[in-house]
Structures are given as structure tokens and as C-alpha cells.
Design an enzyme around this catalytic site. Sequence first.
Site, PDB file in Angstrom:
ATOM      1  N   THR A  11      10.128  -7.450 -12.834  1.00 52.46           N
ATOM      2  CA  THR A  11       9.653  -8.827 -12.927  1.00 52.46           C
ATOM      3  C   THR A  11       8.559  -9.077 -11.900  1.00 52.46           C
ATOM      4  OG1 THR A  11      11.843  -9.527 -13.635  1.00 52.46           O
ATOM      5  CG2 THR A  11      10.366 -11.251 -12.796  1.00 52.46           C
ATOM      6  N   CYS A  69       2.269   3.732  14.185  1.00 58.71           N
ATOM      7  CA  CYS A  69       3.280   3.280  13.236  1.00 58.71           C
ATOM      8  C   CYS A  69       4.675   3.769  13.582  1.00 58.71           C
ATOM      9  CB  CYS A  69       2.946   3.763  11.838  1.00 58.71           C
ATOM     10  SG  CYS A  69       2.077   2.528  10.892  1.00 58.71           S
ATOM     11  N   ALA A 114       0.816  -1.216   0.000  1.00 61.16           N
ATOM     12  CA  ALA A 114       0.000   0.000   0.000  1.00 61.16           C
ATOM     13  C   ALA A 114       0.854   1.272   0.000  1.00 61.16           C
ATOM     14  CB  ALA A 114      -0.949   0.005   1.192  1.00 61.16           C
ATOM     15  N   THR A 115       2.045   1.209   0.599  1.00 61.96           N
ATOM     16  CA  THR A 115       2.911   2.389   0.581  1.00 61.96           C
ATOM     17  C   THR A 115       3.232   2.780  -0.861  1.00 61.96           C
ATOM     18  OG1 THR A 115       3.893   1.826   2.711  1.00 61.96           O
ATOM     19  CG2 THR A 115       5.169   3.300   1.294  1.00 61.96           C
ATOM     20  N   GLN A 152      -6.779  -1.009   5.129  1.00 59.19           N
ATOM     21  CA  GLN A 152      -7.419  -1.612   6.305  1.00 59.19           C
ATOM     22  C   GLN A 152      -8.818  -2.137   6.017  1.00 59.19           C
ATOM     23  OE1 GLN A 152      -6.113  -2.247   9.225  1.00 59.19           O
ATOM     24  NE2 GLN A 152      -4.241  -1.035   9.165  1.00 59.19           N
TER      25      GLN A 152
END
Length: 392
Positions: A246, A331, A75-76, A186
Site C-alpha cells: 500500500t 554511519c 535510498a537503502t 546526498q
Amino acid sequence: MSAPLVYLDYAASTPVDKRVVALMSALSVGADTFANASSVHAAGRRAQAIVREAARQLSKCLGTAPERLVWTSGATESNNLAIAGAAHYRATRRTGGKHLITMRTEHKSVTDVFRALEGRGFDVTWLAPGPDGRLATDTLRQALRDDTQLVSLMHVNNETGVIQDIAAIGALCRDAGVLFHVDAAQSLGKLPIELEYLPVDLMSVTAHKVYGPKGIGALYIADRPGCHVEPLLFGGGQQDRLRPGTLPVPLIAGFGAAAAIAELAMEADHAHAQRLSERLWHGIRDLPGVAMTALAELTYPGILSVNIEDVEGESLLLGLEPLCVATGSACNSRDQEPSSVLRALGLDDKRAQSTIRFSFGRATTNADIDLAVQRYRDTVVKLRNLAPERVA
Ligand SMILES: *Cc1c(COP(=O)(O)O)cnc(C)c1O
């Protein structure tokens, strides 16, 4: 021997489903499956077919078509590609507008992209949530301008569990001709998402929050005029040049399988989380000065954030061991700074620092919750007795 850990941090990451592990392991070594999916020979084509099947599974869970997905590392990266990619595309090829809108309560992988864009000449409006943690449509309406290009808003907040009304916000963005990006890290596999009917242009998802492997995510890009992103990476031309490199076939297959499992398990998972959340809250809610950080009706029940007065956060966390939970600095657990998300909700520094995020999942049991209740209660009482200077 040390006490067994009780893992209540599913919002940070989940264990990989055993069926997913078995699949990934088989594909990694299989003579006709380990190949490079870009190769034109038969083994390459088999790897390509595995990727297609995973795209079908994930897109089904999201209510869209497989062609709309780009694989990323998580997600980052999806957030970076969506926000920076769309901002640059719109600034250079469209009307040239450089105004972007987001919220103060977003994940770092969103806020830090906007900060970087601010340094490169973009104008960012940082909206505050209402007292309930949600973005009011009126607040957004007032912030929209003629040169606004993009609005970014998360679906379920990772610190508080608050669910944003993405349908209403998206409708407003559509009316204004503004792209709408949603960080759904989430909510994937936990809340129903039907992209075919949702006014969302870009959506970020990741596998490791839904019992899939770490290191694989995806970005949904709607098939609409003006909805496009500039790539962040350049290379072998894979994925229509949007995200070359890849393809990690086993990770992609694992993500697809995890999404398919989550789709089937969604109702049961939700009911399980709901029961656990209620059990935990009922066990601690009579403690003086304890509060839920966000209203239960507005949150995903797999996340329960609680704060308490006159208890120091760091000591609370230490006292809670062997529970694995997150603190008010979530976080950024190494920062002593209280979470900006919690401050944006109106919590003062002490309340924010006393905040504990419990998050549950499939393997969490009633016994885990009962232990959490007992540790929380014991620790609070003990710390309060140790603090004689406390004003009653
Ligand atoms: C976990 C999370 C991310 C980051 O996802 P990665 O796949 O770990 O990069 C982004 N946004 C939210 C809301 C998250 O919970």
C-alpha cells in the site's frame, strides 16, 4: 540545564520542512485523502491523484518523467532494488553475465548488497578512488569486461562530500552496454540532475536528506532496452509489481513537496552551504596538522570533512559536545574500525579516526559555525596539552 545542541549532521538526516509537515498531516486525516490509493472508489482516486502530483514534483526535480519512478522506503531499499534487481534480471534473462563493478567508497547500503551478491555467485570488482576521491574513467575502462552487467557509483559521497563525474562514467558505461546505477541520496535537490540528458539507468533517492520525511524514497528506472529490475518484494501488484505494498500517500506527498521546495531553493541552499563551509574552514585551518579530507573544489559544500594529526578521534568527539557531528566511522558510529571510505582515500588509521564530518543545512547559522570553530580549537589544544608523550 544542558547546553542546547548544535546540529551539524545534515548528511545523516535533515529536519522536515514545516510546510511538508503541514501537508502530510492534513493528508493523513483528510476525509477524502487518507484512502488506499489502490481503491477504485472516489476516495481512492483522490489519493491516487496526490501520488501522481508528488511523482510529477520529484520527476521534475530529477529532469525525467513521473512514469519512470518507483516509490520505496528510502535510498537503502532503492539501492537494493537497483543493484540486486538488475543483477538478477541481467544474469537470468540477458547474456547471463555475472560481473558487477562498484567502488570501495560507496555507502553500506550499496557495498553490503554487492557482498551479498558475491555470496550468490556474482563476481564483483571493487575499484579504488584516485587520490582526489574520484573514480577515474581509465580505472573503470580497465575494469570493464565482456560479461560486465552493472556499474554502481554514488553521486556525492556521504562521508567526504566528493562529487563523482557521473556524466563521464555514464557515457563510458553506455558505450560498453553496461547498466549504470547512481546513489544520489546526498545530491537530490542539492546539485542539478537532468536525467533526460544524463547517461544514467538507475538512480536512488531519499526524502529525509532534503527536508522530507524518513521512510520514503524512490528509484528511477530508465526506459531503455535491457534496463529492468527483478522485484525484491511480492504482494498486491502495486507499482507494476516492481514494489508492491500500500502506497504511503502522506509520505509520498511529503517527498514530492520537499523535492519541489529543494528545486526552488537549490541555488540559495548551495550558496549558504558554501559560505558556512568557508567560514568553518577559515576558523580552524591554522591549527597545526589539520587538513580537509577532500579538495573543496571537488566536493559539495554542505559536507566538510576534516582530519588532524596527533589527536585521538573518540576524545575529540566527546570534547566537541554539544556539537552533533559525525566521526571517521560515520554511519557505523558504533564500530571502532576506521571508515573504509577514508582508508580508501589513503588516510592512515589514526588520521581516519581523527576525522570529523561537519554537515550543514538551511537552518545552520553563522553562530553555529562560530561555536563549532571555538569548540574544535579548544578541544584540539586541550587534548594536545594532555598528551605529554606526543612527539613534537
Ligand atoms: C543516507 C544515505 C543512504 C540511505 O538512505 P535511507 O533513505 O536512510 O535508507 C544511502 N546512500 C547514501 C549516500 C546516503 O547518504
